[in-house]
Design a protein around this motif. Structure first.
Motif, short mmCIF file in Angstrom:
data_model
loop_
_atom_site.label_atom_id
_atom_site.label_comp_id
_atom_site.label_asym_id
_atom_site.label_seq_id
_atom_site.Cartn_x
_atom_site.Cartn_y
_atom_site.Cartn_z
N LEU A 280 0.98 -1.34 0.03
CA LEU A 280 0.06 0.06 0.04
C LEU A 280 0.97 1.21 -0.02
CD1 LEU A 280 -3.05 -0.42 2.40
CD2 LEU A 280 -2.99 -0.30 -0.15
N MET A 281 1.84 1.29 1.01
CA MET A 281 2.67 2.45 0.75
C MET A 281 3.46 2.54 -0.68
SD MET A 281 4.09 1.91 4.80
CE MET A 281 5.19 3.34 4.85
N ALA A 282 3.77 1.52 -1.08
CA ALA A 282 4.59 1.74 -2.47
C ALA A 282 3.37 2.24 -3.47
CB ALA A 282 5.09 0.36 -2.86
N ALA A 283 2.19 1.78 -3.31
CA ALA A 283 1.23 2.57 -4.22
C ALA A 283 1.08 4.01 -3.91
CB ALA A 283 -0.19 1.87 -3.89
N THR A 284 1.36 4.46 -2.82
CA THR A 284 1.03 5.76 -2.49
C THR A 284 2.32 6.42 -2.68
OG1 THR A 284 -0.32 5.19 -0.60
CG2 THR A 284 0.61 7.31 -0.30
N ALA A 285 3.44 5.77 -2.65
CA ALA A 285 4.42 6.57 -3.11
C ALA A 285 4.61 6.53 -4.60
CB ALA A 285 6.00 5.65 -2.57
N SER B 39 1.41 13.81 4.87
CA SER B 39 1.74 12.87 5.51
C SER B 39 1.25 11.50 5.40
CB SER B 39 1.69 13.21 7.24
OG SER B 39 2.15 12.14 8.08
N VAL B 40 2.01 10.40 5.34
CA VAL B 40 1.14 9.21 4.92
C VAL B 40 1.93 8.43 5.99
CG1 VAL B 40 0.46 8.63 2.67
CG2 VAL B 40 2.90 9.26 2.86
N PHE B 41 0.80 7.14 6.52
CA PHE B 41 1.10 6.19 7.27
C PHE B 41 1.78 6.43 8.51
CE2 PHE B 41 -0.31 4.21 3.24
CZ PHE B 41 -1.43 3.54 3.94
N CYS C 158 -4.32 -10.85 0.60
CA CYS C 158 -3.34 -10.23 -0.66
C CYS C 158 -4.34 -9.74 -1.77
CB CYS C 158 -2.43 -11.48 -1.01
SG CYS C 158 -1.19 -12.12 0.06
N GLN C 159 -5.24 -10.62 -2.12
CA GLN C 159 -6.18 -10.23 -3.14
C GLN C 159 -6.77 -8.74 -3.27
OE1 GLN C 159 -7.87 -12.40 -5.87
NE2 GLN C 159 -6.10 -13.03 -5.67
N MET C 160 -7.27 -8.40 -1.70
CA MET C 160 -7.81 -7.17 -1.47
C MET C 160 -6.95 -6.22 -1.40
SD MET C 160 -10.17 -8.74 1.72
CE MET C 160 -10.83 -7.18 2.57
N VAL C 161 -5.65 -6.44 -0.83
CA VAL C 161 -4.64 -5.17 -0.72
C VAL C 161 -4.35 -4.94 -2.30
CG1 VAL C 161 -2.56 -4.58 0.03
CG2 VAL C 161 -4.05 -5.69 1.88
N GLU C 162 -3.84 -6.12 -2.87
CA GLU C 162 -3.48 -5.80 -4.29
C GLU C 162 -4.66 -5.06 -5.00
OE1 GLU C 162 -1.89 -9.38 -6.29
OE2 GLU C 162 -2.53 -8.20 -8.14
N ALA C 163 -5.75 -5.40 -4.87
CA ALA C 163 -6.83 -4.55 -5.63
C ALA C 163 -6.93 -3.19 -5.25
CB ALA C 163 -8.43 -5.21 -5.37
N ILE C 164 -6.82 -2.94 -4.06
CA ILE C 164 -6.79 -1.24 -3.70
C ILE C 164 -5.59 -0.76 -3.82
CG2 ILE C 164 -8.97 -1.71 -2.05
CD1 ILE C 164 -6.56 -1.20 0.32
N ALA C 165 -4.54 -1.39 -3.96
CA ALA C 165 -3.22 -0.65 -4.41
C ALA C 165 -3.27 -0.13 -5.74
CB ALA C 165 -2.03 -1.47 -3.88
N MET D 184 -5.39 8.31 -6.15
CA MET D 184 -5.98 8.50 -5.14
C MET D 184 -5.47 7.85 -3.99
SD MET D 184 -9.84 8.65 -5.82
CE MET D 184 -10.67 9.79 -7.28
N PRO D 185 -4.34 8.45 -3.34
CA PRO D 185 -3.63 7.44 -2.53
C PRO D 185 -4.28 7.35 -1.23
CG PRO D 185 -2.92 10.00 -2.21
CD PRO D 185 -4.03 9.97 -3.10
N PHE D 186 -3.86 6.12 -0.47
CA PHE D 186 -4.14 5.80 0.72
C PHE D 186 -3.03 6.31 1.50
CE2 PHE D 186 -6.62 2.53 -1.21
CZ PHE D 186 -7.50 2.06 -0.30
#
Lengths: 242, 748
Positions: free
Chosen positions: B45-50, B59-61, B515-522, B530-532
């Motif tokens: 998730l952090m990589a997606a946001t980055a 500020s993130v996470f 893993c499925q869920m996180v990959e999908a939202i990332a 739209m970043p987490f």
């Protein structure tokens, strides 16, 4: 000259900032005063043309809504408040401020230190967060230009049902009204079940006003209603001596 | 355990009680997120946001919450926090402290923020379940529901923070309930970054005194719930005291503006031990436990360190600012104690009654937690077929069943108990429309007094979708929350997201779903730009009943948005505006994709196809979001009313728009085509109902996008539906009666 209006803060007060904004927007100069500091220097309040006690849960409202604030008010400040009112300076209590004024005795009878009623638990036994419609009962300096039409204001409290000793005359300032503009006891137009639809009262002299709904939350166009602004504008105008 | 023993051997001495407790707390799933770490999910998730590298993200996470810039001077923050374990065994205390804790995350953001919005979101079993069907050791959901409402009113109203939205949902898998709260905060941009405490800075503990309440909250909440948990872990739950927190909520911005705060964090899970350890990670910290104000003088060192007593914050105060800080705190009636210093030795030390009770290297505390490899295996798919559509003439019966469903019904009897207008910033509260009872699906405030720049927050929570497809659930949660924000006027180029996961105890199958869920939202977050910026995971949604049954929570992902609205005087709301206007369906609606819908739930089945068409389709919704925003910016916005479709499908939103406006609508279901129940009830997330004037040309407004004219607004308060030659009309009053009857008796 822009009049200075004092807004009292005690631990648990939570509407002081928007009340200060409403005063400023209405043309006054607001100052937030910590109750402890007023108690340490009571004559401080004579610097102000009016006092406002805003909403919140002062000292947690654990004994009764507004009780501790009121006890401190009466114990430390009774004399200076008499002087303040004798000088023709108004006091406005909103929500918790209204509850505090009832607990001090200033409302409804103007008898500081002697209670003649209370604002108690809503008939629903719940905190009620709702928009309400009010009507001013008579034209005073507080309600100039506001009589004869419904005023839409947010209301948010758990203890707003007026209970007074029998036989006491009340000077009603505002009623909750139904769609036809008539005072109502019907829920939820009257969220507390206050008898006769009473939402706000004056002391006998009309200098002290206690109001359960929140005029400071209906000031800007984006609030969805600017009906609260009129009350602050009237207060500022009165303080200016215009 | 082995890691601790190795450390003892290396150090040549046995660890003290306090040291062992600190390590166990800091390494618990609650604090250290061991399940997520072993799967590399947070990193993903952090990589997606980055990758998005959004210019407005501040500020993130890393901090207590995530933040985005509102303008050059101000930052808004969001955090969501679950409190599932305590709320399941002692709902009043658990829910009250849920609010207290997440509010402290706003206050503890940067160098001190101010909360301007909150939420409450509860997932329980159906409150109408017969008592015999409630597993041994779990509380009846009606009790959890009522106590949670009472607790939210008890805590949030005195805090003077407006309620943004309250949601109550049900699923049989929630004997260990979901108890989630959000907090949105406001902070001047120049204070949005924490500084690292410097050697010599004072560790100042402010707020309430420390007691034996709330011991082992972090570890107990990380474990499975069992039948005896309620009695065994009773000391882990506390009753919050909002006034104590309200006092420092007022004092912290004053301290901050006076330059008294180098760093600030709240005391939550793991109490002082975690807060001091985290804040002193880079420098080292020394604590004198005799200086901690106690509720109970018999507390021992490890209890003082581990106590999770509520309403406390830890500040790093520059020594030259200490006197001023103490003075400000005294003015605001906030208790404060100098409990130690930040050092330069990178050690965690604590003394108590003349003895050293803790002496650990920070590197060990934060680096040595063993993480086991997590196995991942796809589960066997359990699809249930969708039943064929009933006769069209039976439409009223099914429509009323959906409106009366717990997830769609009028929940304002709870919502009206929470102050939504305090602070005088609210522009759109949780309810609106002619009667004030129509759910708005969004909260909008104007945080800077007198300015028209706005902040929007919305949320999506669906406990059914995950049973059909975890990745689909994740995509739809993001799209639903975003669409709700865009419908009122959010700028899609400035929307940030907050995720809260609640999943069963780690098994290979659960790990696969995660893993499925996180990959999908990332992936979707990157595609939408739209970043987490903030999130939290709880991997302990499993209960072991007295008779040996295991009950898992449904895969739960709640997504909230935090966004910017350029001008709050130009918002679009839901209520119908004028008879004769056209109603446009903007976006895709596939009547066959009924999986996970409220409608199928009323039929006792889940279905096999979510209203989803994969990652590319989901990413493609951005074109709709952008077009709406573009239309909203025109001097004459052609869109007069809009709503984002979600639970309850097209039908629920049509009903709400009609009810909110005191009008009706005539809808031609053949404009969409397909099975009539699917047209009305498929949960077409990412699609909108839009009202435009009769003379507007939708083909121009929505060129290149999927749109259909589905009907028009009428004066008569009724919904009529035609389906080829057939026609059904239902008076609004009948629908209102069905919609409003469900909830009030459950909480009376």
């Amino acid at each position: 000259m822009t009049p200075k209006l004092g807004i009292l803060y005690a631990p648990g007060t939570n509407c002081h900032e928007e009340t200060a904004f409403a005063v400023e927007y209405a043309g006054g100069r607001p100052a937030i005063l910590l109750l402890d500091e007023v108690i340490a220097r009571p004559r401080l309040i004579l610097d102000y043309a009016a006092l406002i006690i805003p909403g919140g849960f002062s000292y947690g409202d654990h004994l009764a809504a507004g009780r501790i604030f009121a006890v401190r008010f009466v114990h430390h400040l009774a004399e200076i408040l008499r002087e303040f009112l004798a000088g023709g300076r108004p006091i406005l209590g909103i929500c918790n401020g209204d509850q505090i004024l009832m607990e001090t005795g200033l409302l409804p009878a103007g008898t500081i230190g002697e209670r003649h009623g209370a604002l108690t638990r809503n008939r629903s036994a719940r905190f009620e967060d709702r928009w309400v419609a009010l009507a001013a009962a008579e034209e005073t300096f507080w309600t100039a230009g506001l009589v004869g039409r419904p005023l839409r204001l947010p209301s948010a409290h758990g203890e707003g049902r007026l209970v007074v000793a029998p036989g006491d005359g009340l000077r009603v300032a505002f009623h909750y009204v139904d769609e036809k503009g008539r005072p109502t006891e019907a829920y939820p137009a009257n969220p507390s079940g206050s008898p006769g639809g009473i939402a706000g009262i004056y002391d006998p002299g009309g200098l002290v006003l206690g109001l359960m709904p929140h005029p400071e939350r209906a000031v800007l166009p984006v609030h969805g209603s600017q009906d609260g602004l009129g009350i602050f504008a009237n207060l500022v105008r009165f303080c200016t001596g215009a | 355990m082995h890691a601790l023993q190795d450390y003892e051997r290396k150090r040549g001495r046995a660890l003290t009680d306090a040291e062992i407790e600190i390590c166990v707390q800091s390494w618990s799933d609650h604090c250290y997120h061991t399940t997520w770490k072993s799967l590399g999910l947070l990193r993903q998730l952090m990589a997606a946001t980055a990758k998005i590298d959004h210019p407005e993200v501040v500020s993130v996470f890393r901090d207590n919450a995530g933040g985005i810039a509102l303008n050059e001077d101000w930052v808004v923050t969001i955090k969501g926090e679950t409190h599932n374990f305590p709320s399941s065994i002692a709902p009043f205390g658990g829910v009250a402290t849920k609010h207290g804790g997440v509010i402290r995350d706003s206050i503890g953001f940067g160098r001190g923020g101010y909360p301007i919005g909150g939420s409450t979101i509860m997932g329980t079993m159906d409150p109408r379940v017969p008592p015999a069907e409630v597993p041994q050791g779990a509380l009846h959901p009606a009790y959890i529901l009522r106590e949670s409402i009472r607790a939210t009113a008890y805590y949030c109203n005195p805090m003077g923070i407006p309620m943004m939205y309250s949601l109550y949902r049900a699923h049989p898998g929630y004997p260990k309930c979901l108890a989630l709260g959000h907090s949105v905060g406001l902070i001047p941009r120049r204070y949005a970054q924490k500084e690292t405490p410097r050697p010599g800075d004072v560790a100042l503990l402010i707020g309430g005194a420390t007691g034996r309440d709330g011991l082992h909250g972090a570890t107990a909440s990380s474990a499975e719930m069992a039948a005896e948990t309620r009695t065994k872990e009773a000391a882990a739950v506390q009753i919050g005291h909002p006034i104590t927190e309200r006092k420092f909520m007022e004092a912290v911005p004053v301290l901050r503006d006076a330059g008294c705060i180098r760093s600030i964090t709240d005391l939550g899970a793991g109490g002082l031990s975690c807060a001091a350890g985290e804040m002193g990670e880079a420098t080292g910290v020394f604590l004198d436990l005799d200086r901690v104000p106690l509720k109970d003088a018999s507390l021992t060192a490890w209890e003082i360190l581990l106590s999770e007593s509520q309403e406390r914050m830890l500040l790093a105060v520059p020594p030259e600012k200490l006197a001023e800080a103490l003075n400000i705190l005294a003015r605001y009636d906030v208790m404060a104690a100098e409990v130690g210093r930040f050092t330069g030795d990178r050690r965690y030390r604590a003394v108590w009654r003349g003895e050293t009770v803790v002496d650990l290297e920070m590197d060990f505390l934060w680096g040595a937690c063993p993480i086991e490899e997590a196995e991942v295996r796809p589960p066997l798919r359990q699809a249930s077929p969708t039943p064929p559509p009933p006769a069209f003439s039976e439409l009223p019966k099914y429509v009323k069943a959906v409106l009366a469903h717990y997830h769609c019904c009028d929940q304002s009897a709870a919502g009206f108990q929470f102050d939504s207008t305090v602070q005088g910033r609210t522009v759109i509260g949780p309810y609106g429309g002619r009667t004030g009872r129509m759910p708005t699906n969004a909260f909008v405030c104007a945080p800077i007094r007198g300015q028209s720049i706005g902040v929007v927050s919305t949320v999506a929570f669906n406990p059914f979708y995950g049973e059909v497809d975890p990745a689909g659930l994740a995509r739809l949660a993001v799209l639903e929350a975003v669409a709700k924000a865009v419908a009122v006027g959010a700028d899609p180029s400035c929307l940030a997201l907050c995720d809260n996961f609640y999943t069963p105890r780690s098994t290979p199958e659960v790990n696969w779903a995660l893993c499925q869920m996180v990959e999908a939202i990332a992936d979707l977050s990157v595609a939408l730009g739209m970043p987490f910026i903030s999130g939290k995971d709880s991997s302990s949604g499993t209960m072991q009943t007295a008779d040996g049954k295991v009950i898992n929570v449904p895969l739960t992902l709640v997504v909230a948005t935090l966004g910017r609205i350029p001008d709050v005087t130009r918002l679009v709301t839901k209520p119908f505006r004028r008879p004769g206007d056209q109603l446009i369906l903007l976006g895709d609606l596939w009547p066959d994709k009924l999986g996970g819908s409220v409608y199928l739930d009323t039929l006792g089945t889940r279905g096999d196809l979510l209203h989803d068409a994969g990652p590319e389709w989901a990413a493609g919704r951005l074109a709709l979001f952008r077009r709406l925003f573009e239309l909203y910016q025109r001097p004459q916005n052609p869109v007069l009313a809009a709503s984002a479709i979600g639970e309850g499908g097209l039908l629920l939103r049509l009903f709400e728009m009609a009810y909110g406006g005191g009008m009706g609508a005539e809808i031609d279901l053949m404009a969409i085509g397909g099975r009539w129940d699917g047209i009305l009830f498929a949960e077409a997330v990412g699609a909108f109902i839009v009202e435009i004037e009769a003379q507007e040309d939708p083909a121009t407004l929505f060129a290149g996008l999927p749109w259909r004219r589905i009907g028009r607004v009428v004066e008569e308060e009724a919904l009529s539906f035609s389906y080829g030659p057939e026609r059904v009309k239902i008076p609004l009053a009948e629908l209102v009666a069905a919609w409003e009857a469900t909830f009030p008796p459950l909480i009376a």
